[in-house]
Write an enzyme that holds these catalytic residues in place. Structure first.
Site, PDB file in Angstrom:
ATOM      1  N   SER A   8      10.128 111.951 -14.313  1.00  0.00           N
ATOM      2  CA  SER A   8      10.393 113.239 -14.963  1.00  0.00           C
ATOM      3  C   SER A   8       9.077 113.979 -15.130  1.00  0.00           C
ATOM      4  CB  SER A   8      11.051 113.026 -16.324  1.00  0.00           C
ATOM      5  OG  SER A   8      11.052 114.271 -17.006  1.00  0.00           O
ATOM      6  N   HIS A  33      12.050 114.694 -10.822  1.00  0.00           N
ATOM      7  CA  HIS A  33      13.044 115.194 -11.782  1.00  0.00           C
ATOM      8  C   HIS A  33      12.433 116.370 -12.546  1.00  0.00           C
ATOM      9  CE1 HIS A  33      16.602 114.743 -14.388  1.00  0.00           C
ATOM     10  NE2 HIS A  33      15.794 114.959 -15.417  1.00  0.00           N
ATOM     11  N   MET A  37      14.835 123.754 -19.369  1.00  0.00           N
ATOM     12  CA  MET A  37      15.415 123.924 -20.717  1.00  0.00           C
ATOM     13  C   MET A  37      15.236 125.364 -21.150  1.00  0.00           C
ATOM     14  SD  MET A  37      13.913 120.546 -22.623  1.00  0.00           S
ATOM     15  CE  MET A  37      13.763 118.954 -21.798  1.00  0.00           C
ATOM     16  N   HIS A  66      17.493 119.365 -13.500  1.00  0.00           N
ATOM     17  CA  HIS A  66      18.406 119.054 -14.604  1.00  0.00           C
ATOM     18  C   HIS A  66      18.410 120.259 -15.534  1.00  0.00           C
ATOM     19  CE1 HIS A  66      19.007 116.339 -18.435  1.00  0.00           C
ATOM     20  NE2 HIS A  66      20.068 117.099 -18.190  1.00  0.00           N
ATOM     21  N   MET A  68      19.286 122.082 -18.639  1.00  0.00           N
ATOM     22  CA  MET A  68      19.717 122.014 -20.040  1.00  0.00           C
ATOM     23  C   MET A  68      19.727 123.452 -20.547  1.00  0.00           C
ATOM     24  SD  MET A  68      17.568 118.598 -20.867  1.00  0.00           S
ATOM     25  CE  MET A  68      16.663 118.806 -19.344  1.00  0.00           C
ATOM     26  N   MET A 141      23.271 111.011 -19.939  1.00  0.00           N
ATOM     27  CA  MET A 141      22.095 111.102 -20.817  1.00  0.00           C
ATOM     28  C   MET A 141      22.042 109.868 -21.711  1.00  0.00           C
ATOM     29  SD  MET A 141      20.279 113.819 -20.187  1.00  0.00           S
ATOM     30  CE  MET A 141      19.116 113.499 -21.501  1.00  0.00           C
TER      31      MET A 141
HETATM   32  C1  DX5 Z   1      15.114 114.785 -21.836  1.00  0.00           C
HETATM   33  C2  DX5 Z   1      14.911 114.987 -20.363  1.00  0.00           C
HETATM   34  C3  DX5 Z   1      14.346 113.802 -19.685  1.00  0.00           C
HETATM   35  C4  DX5 Z   1      13.007 113.334 -20.202  1.00  0.00           C
HETATM   36  C5  DX5 Z   1      12.923 111.863 -20.000  1.00  0.00           C
HETATM   37  O1  DX5 Z   1      15.891 115.805 -22.332  1.00  0.00           O
HETATM   38  O2  DX5 Z   1      16.136 115.302 -19.731  1.00  0.00           O
HETATM   39  O3  DX5 Z   1      14.336 113.956 -18.269  1.00  0.00           O
HETATM   40  O4  DX5 Z   1      11.924 113.964 -19.589  1.00  0.00           O
HETATM   41  O5  DX5 Z   1      11.731 111.392 -20.545  1.00  0.00           O
HETATM   42  P1  DX5 Z   1      11.536 109.889 -21.018  1.00  0.00           P
HETATM   43  O6  DX5 Z   1      11.677 109.010 -19.786  1.00  0.00           O
HETATM   44  O7  DX5 Z   1      10.170 109.893 -21.575  1.00  0.00           O
HETATM   45  O8  DX5 Z   1      12.595 109.577 -22.036  1.00  0.00           O
HETATM   46 ZN    ZN Z   2      16.225 115.244 -17.501  1.00  0.00          ZN
END
Ligand code: DX5
Ligand code: ZN
Length: 224
Positions: A8, A33, A37, A66, A68, A141
């Site tokens: 990510s 990834h 947001m 992704h 959000m 999630m």
């Molecule tokens: C959270 C994101 C994730 C996040 C994961 O809302 O969707 O992709 O970056 O980070 P870690 O692996 O640190 O939980």
């Molecule tokens: Zn994510």
């Protein structure tokens, strides 16, 4: 099911995004990834199509986006143009327009996926997987969306198990709190696409973490 390890980029140094991306690919990442947001669907604001477009000029990698965001439909056109590869929207934000969303995502040459928050029942994504024009990935999630570095919620594994049982060849992605201490739970429940932010970027040797995540997924897949 092929293992896809997706660091990510939320945990990367955004000031050096292109070199961080290259570093992750050199460490063995399959996908990158990208957490988009809007500061409304989640209380955090990150990046959008202009940043994806800039990164695309530096890499051919699969950009696993992704979303959000409250209005995913508004992002299809700009993200398609920017060179995004996957477009995963939240089921909570697409209750009345997911069919149109899937159609438009595909028409822009992206791969559609659907994500669900920890509190959303898994049954809500079944119609999207079983539709004649289906999503090609489900993202379960494993933390509340919004921030990296949170603790993995093991209770979400019931959803992964239910999905894997029902759809043996579906891409199932997990996101949040994944790392060496939680990968076994996720892989054995049936997840094959693994997002990992802080565990990879925070490691002295990210390549070792990526290879360990891949090994866990492959071991489970070989025993099926
Ligand atoms: C959270 C994101 C994730 C996040 C994961 O809302 O969707 O992709 O970056 O980070 P870690 O692996 O640190 O939980
Ligand atoms: Zn994510």
């Amino acid at each position: 099911m092929a293992a896809k390890i997706a660091p990510s980029m939320l945990s990367s140094d955004f000031g050096n995004l292109a070199s961080e991306a290259e570093r992750m690919l050199n460490c063995g990442a399959d996908w990158l990834h990208m957490d988009i947001m809007d500061g409304h669907f989640v209380p955090n604001l990150t990046i959008g199509a202009p940043v994806i477009e800039s990164l695309r000029k530096h890499t051919k990698a699969y950009l696993d986006c992704h979303l959000m965001v409250t209005n995913p439909l508004d992002y299809v056109e700009p993200l398609g143009k920017s060179g995004a590869s996957g477009f995963t929207f939240h089921v909570e934000a697409s209750k009345d327009n997911w069919q149109e969303l899937i159609r438009r995502i595909k028409s822009k040459g992206m791969r559609p996926g659907v994500a669900l928050k920890p509190g959303t029942p898994i049954e809500e994504v079944y119609p999207l997987v079983e539709n004649e024009n289906p999503v090609e990935m489900v993202l379960v999630m494993t933390v509340e969306p919004g921030f990296g570095g949170q603790k993995f919620m093991p209770e979400t594994m019931d959803k992964v198990r239910a999905l894997r049982k029902k759809y043996p060849s579906l891409d199932i992605e997990v996101d949040g709190g994944l790392g060496p201490s939680t990968i076994h739970a996720a892989a054995s429940a049936g997840a094959n696409c693994i997002v990992a932010g802080s565990s990879v970027f925070g490691a002295a040797e990210p390549a070792q973490v990526i290879s360990l995540l891949r090994k866990s997924v492959n071991e489970v897949q070989e025993n099926i």
